[in-house]
Design a protein around this motif. Sequence first.
Motif: not given
Length: 57
Positions: A19-26, A29-38, A41-43
């Motif tokens: 479950e921890q590994d799944r959360l890390v992968r998720e 993926r969310a970070r990459r998707a946000a980066r691709r969509s322009g 990031e919060a920081e």
Amino acid sequence: MHAYWLHELHAAELRRRAEQDRLVREALRARRAARRSGHKEAEGPVSTDRKRFVHAA
């Protein structure tokens, strides 16, 4: 009964790790998707006002 108890502890630990590994992968993926969509990031830089400081002579 002792072997069964150890087996249950081990199985629970494996489920927790999976479950921890799944959360890390998720999250990745969310970070990459946000980066691709322009989206930025919060920081990042707090202020973009670069004229606050006087240039050295």
